[in-house]
Design an enzyme around this catalytic site. Structure first.
Site, mmCIF file in Angstrom:
data_model
loop_
_atom_site.group_PDB
_atom_site.id
_atom_site.type_symbol
_atom_site.label_atom_id
_atom_site.label_comp_id
_atom_site.label_asym_id
_atom_site.label_seq_id
_atom_site.Cartn_x
_atom_site.Cartn_y
_atom_site.Cartn_z
ATOM 1 N N TYR A 32 0.835 -1.107 -0.015
ATOM 2 C CA TYR A 32 -0.180 0.088 -0.121
ATOM 3 C C TYR A 32 0.941 1.363 -0.082
ATOM 4 C CZ TYR A 32 0.939 1.136 4.857
ATOM 5 O OH TYR A 32 1.677 1.379 6.099
ATOM 6 N N HIS A 101 -1.945 -20.867 1.596
ATOM 7 C CA HIS A 101 -1.025 -19.972 1.599
ATOM 8 C C HIS A 101 -0.039 -19.562 0.443
ATOM 9 C CE1 HIS A 101 -1.885 -20.803 5.796
ATOM 10 N NE2 HIS A 101 -0.975 -20.140 6.308
ATOM 11 N N LYS A 146 6.447 -1.861 1.865
ATOM 12 C CA LYS A 146 5.461 -1.598 2.542
ATOM 13 C C LYS A 146 4.249 -2.028 2.466
ATOM 14 C CE LYS A 146 3.615 3.236 3.009
ATOM 15 N NZ LYS A 146 3.522 3.202 4.491
ATOM 16 N N GLU A 178 12.838 2.561 13.461
ATOM 17 C CA GLU A 178 11.892 3.699 13.148
ATOM 18 C C GLU A 178 10.703 3.410 14.078
ATOM 19 O OE1 GLU A 178 10.267 2.515 9.171
ATOM 20 O OE2 GLU A 178 10.268 0.444 9.691
ATOM 21 N N LEU A 202 11.569 1.269 6.776
ATOM 22 C CA LEU A 202 10.704 1.636 5.501
ATOM 23 C C LEU A 202 11.374 2.845 5.044
ATOM 24 C CD1 LEU A 202 8.448 1.237 3.351
ATOM 25 C CD2 LEU A 202 7.443 2.974 4.503
#
Ligand code: PDD
Length: 284
Positions: A32, A101, A146, A178, A202
């Site tokens: 996303y 899966h 992400k 982060e 990220l």
């Protein structure tokens, strides 16, 4: 009327229906992006869309659009929903298929959904700064993707919020990586420190803007991990994200950072960042 984008079409929100068999729903099997909108304009949209494609490639997901097409979809959502200041959310999952899966074979078409919402800039908090809480970084080793799989981030953020904090600071093996949904920066003796863009964080688009601005302003940048102990001793701490921009941190756990007010370098970078966005909304 709120218009969303779903599976190739612009539809009214009330008509958006996602299948229980969507792999995003079962596995978080997707990626996303969140893109900020200022004065009806998408900010750093090319970078966000490029990162969406990079994240997708890293999970072997082929997005059934070009970068230009996704940009166009985002722009249309901003226009049809009359967004002045807000954000576009865009996600791509591996599609709809009975729950197994491994990837569906033959592959099913990925599910692309997107919407645009109004959301104000956090102006007041940006002026005063926020408190943050350290938490153990128990995420996987592909934090550069992400991914929709945000359970660890959700748990960390909740722990921070329950402690009266705005954000969780992930600490892995003693080093600050982060935030739950932000990148972390520290300033010591005028030098800016932040974790390098590797698999443990990220590589935020706002992070990249701030690093560019720092270099332009002649602020020395060191992209090296710093420990939680070093974080406590920083003169300044701040975090960055699409929605929080450059957010000063005035307290980490029970320790006041610097003077307990947003630091000089932080404010300098906030001002430089604000100059990047349309002037109409820069003061709001
Ligand atoms: N979060 N690190 C993590 C784990 C994030 O989820 C985000 C963004 C960032 C900052 O990246 P950027 O500057 O590109 O927004 C760093 C978004 C805003 C979110 O999940 O809502």
């Amino acid at each position: 009327m709120t218009v969303y984008f779903m599976d190739g079409q612009f539809v009214e929100k009330k008509h958006v229906a996602i299948s229980i068999d969507d792999r995003g729903y079962y596995f978080g099997d997707g990626v996303y992006e969140v893109i900020k909108v200022y004065d009806g304009e998408l900010f750093t949209s090319k970078e966000h869309i490029a990162r969406l494609f990079e994240s997708a490639a890293k999970i072997k997901l082929v997005i059934p659009y070009t970068e230009a097409q996704l940009l166009d979809i985002a722009q249309q959502l901003v226009i049809s929903n009359s967004i002045s200041v807000g954000h576009v959310y865009m996600q791509v999952t591996r599609g709809v298929s009975p729950r197994i899966h491994q990837f569906p074979d033959p592959a099913v078409s990925p599910m692309v959904t997107a919407y645009a919402l109004s959301s104000a800039r956090p102006v007041e908090v940006m002026e005063n700064g926020v408190k943050v809480k350290s938490v153990v970084d128990f995420r996987w080793l592909r934090c550069d993707i992400k991914s929709l799989n945000l359970l660890a981030n959700v748990m960390a953020k909740q722990e921070a919020v329950e402690a009266g904090c705005k954000e969780a600071v992930f600490v892995r093996d003693g080093f600050v990586t982060e935030g739950a949904s932000t990148n972390m920066f520290g300033v010591k003796n005028g030098i800016l420190y932040t974790h390098p863009a590797n698999n443990l964080i990220l590589n935020g688009i706002t992070r990249q803007v701030v690093l560019r601005l720092s270099r332009e302003l002649g602020i020395a940048v060191v992209e090296e991990p710093f420990t939680l102990e070093a974080a406590f001793a920083m003169d300044e701490l701040f975090m960055t994200s699409t929605t929080l921009e450059v957010m000063p941190i005035i307290q980490l756990d029970d320790k006041t950072i610097g003077s307990g007010r947003p630091g000089e370098v932080t404010v300098q970078l906030q001002k430089a960042f604000t100059l990047q966005i349309p002037t109409v909304v820069a003061g709001s």
